[in-house]
Design an enzyme around this catalytic site. Sequence first.
Site, PDB file in Angstrom:
ATOM      1  N   CYS A  80     -13.153   2.445  -1.036  1.00  0.00           N
ATOM      2  CA  CYS A  80     -14.164   1.425  -0.790  1.00  0.00           C
ATOM      3  C   CYS A  80     -13.574   0.026  -0.664  1.00  0.00           C
ATOM      4  O   CYS A  80     -14.147  -0.808   0.006  1.00  0.00           O
ATOM      5  CB  CYS A  80     -15.154   1.345  -1.928  1.00  0.00           C
ATOM      6  SG  CYS A  80     -15.324   2.740  -2.970  1.00  0.00           S
ATOM      7  N   GLN A  81     -12.466  -0.255  -1.331  1.00  0.00           N
ATOM      8  CA  GLN A  81     -12.013  -1.650  -1.455  1.00  0.00           C
ATOM      9  C   GLN A  81     -12.066  -2.443  -0.148  1.00  0.00           C
ATOM     10  O   GLN A  81     -12.598  -3.539  -0.144  1.00  0.00           O
ATOM     11  CB  GLN A  81     -10.605  -1.751  -2.056  1.00  0.00           C
ATOM     12  CG  GLN A  81     -10.562  -1.444  -3.527  1.00  0.00           C
ATOM     13  CD  GLN A  81     -10.269   0.030  -3.770  1.00  0.00           C
ATOM     14  OE1 GLN A  81     -10.530   0.845  -2.890  1.00  0.00           O
ATOM     15  NE2 GLN A  81      -9.754   0.365  -4.926  1.00  0.00           N
TER      16      GLN A  81
END
Length: 353
Positions: A80-81
């Site tokens: 997700c980052q």
Amino acid sequence: MAIPKEHSPKLVSLFSGCGGLDLGFQAAGFNGVWANDFDSDAQAVYNLNFGNGKIDPRDILTVGEDEIPDCDILTAGFPCQPFSNAGSRKGVHDSRGMLYKECLRIIGKKMPKVIVFENVKGLLSTKYIDGRNLAEVITEDLSNMNDVGYNVVHQLVNAADYGVPQNRQRVLFVGVRKDLGKTFTFPKKMPRENLSVGDVLSRPKDVPNQVDWELSPQALEMIAYIPEGGSWKDVPYEHLALRFQKIRDDMKKYHSPKFYRRFARNEICGTITASAQPENCGIVHPLENRRYTVREAARFQTFPDTFKFMTDTLRDITAMYKVIGNAVPVELAKNIATAIMEQIFQGEGVIEQ
Ligand SMILES: C[S@@+](CC[C@H](N)C(=O)[O-])C[C@H]1O[C@@H](n2cnc3c(N)ncnc32)[C@H](O)[C@@H]1O
């Protein structure tokens, strides 16, 4: 006569973490045949709960498609980052964003009946290099895959609508191979019953992993001023850490952020994040000046109490908050997986007791 689990639809799981999504899918009757994650903390917890050697520890970039078993369903919560609102928002320009392409490489070779992608809400506002929305690109890529293609639907879901005591918004994509002639329909929202912070905290305390990661002296000083249901806005200016004083000085610029939310017992908890930091995470106990314990955080993520995190040899407490915060809540995964099992696999799954 009982049908052996091996006859259940086979699940390949990419970016498996400690196995939140896998546990939910297996509880819905899928047979996990391969999982992968290159993070050693995630591997340790996965092996502890699913059995030693059950997770391939390599970087997915180095794994050949032929080394992965054939499967009926493939899941991928690719990192997700790069898409997260808290992150740099470099989106697909970030090399981690391109891990999505790794998923395509493996799907293209395996062509499972169903694929499931999970990601943060920020994906919906992320642009691809050519300016198109990433969600549109994903749908098109899958739709045109190998001339056969997938019928793809996606939806922003809140875990609290699927039996999870936490407001946690995530985007889910479900693609069904077109030759099966079906399109997935997301299950109806469930009533939000017994999901409050108080409901979770009133469960039996005599369970393993009831240890909490101590807050920093600075955080403790601020929390002492925050009542149940409050936030950093309740902290007198002179007791705010310097960086928060700067933000308070110019609130308009920062759009009134909600740091240090201390959710009340009658509220639904905020998102449990991998960092477990009180500035951006529902992690502070409503009445006691401390973080939730590892077990309490796991309960907000709907891991059963039988799921182990720390042992005599596995002691890194910050790593436990990380893998818990990274996980797909087990109940969310199970409810989506059950709908897939019913709609696409006609309930062929065997649920082990
Ligand atoms: C959001 S977490 C997934 C959580 C998981 N779906 C669950 O329910 O517990 C993303 C995971 O991707 C893993 N990851 C990131 N890059 C990777 C790579 N190149 N190869 C293998 N795993 C990777 C990270 O270690 C992290 O555990």
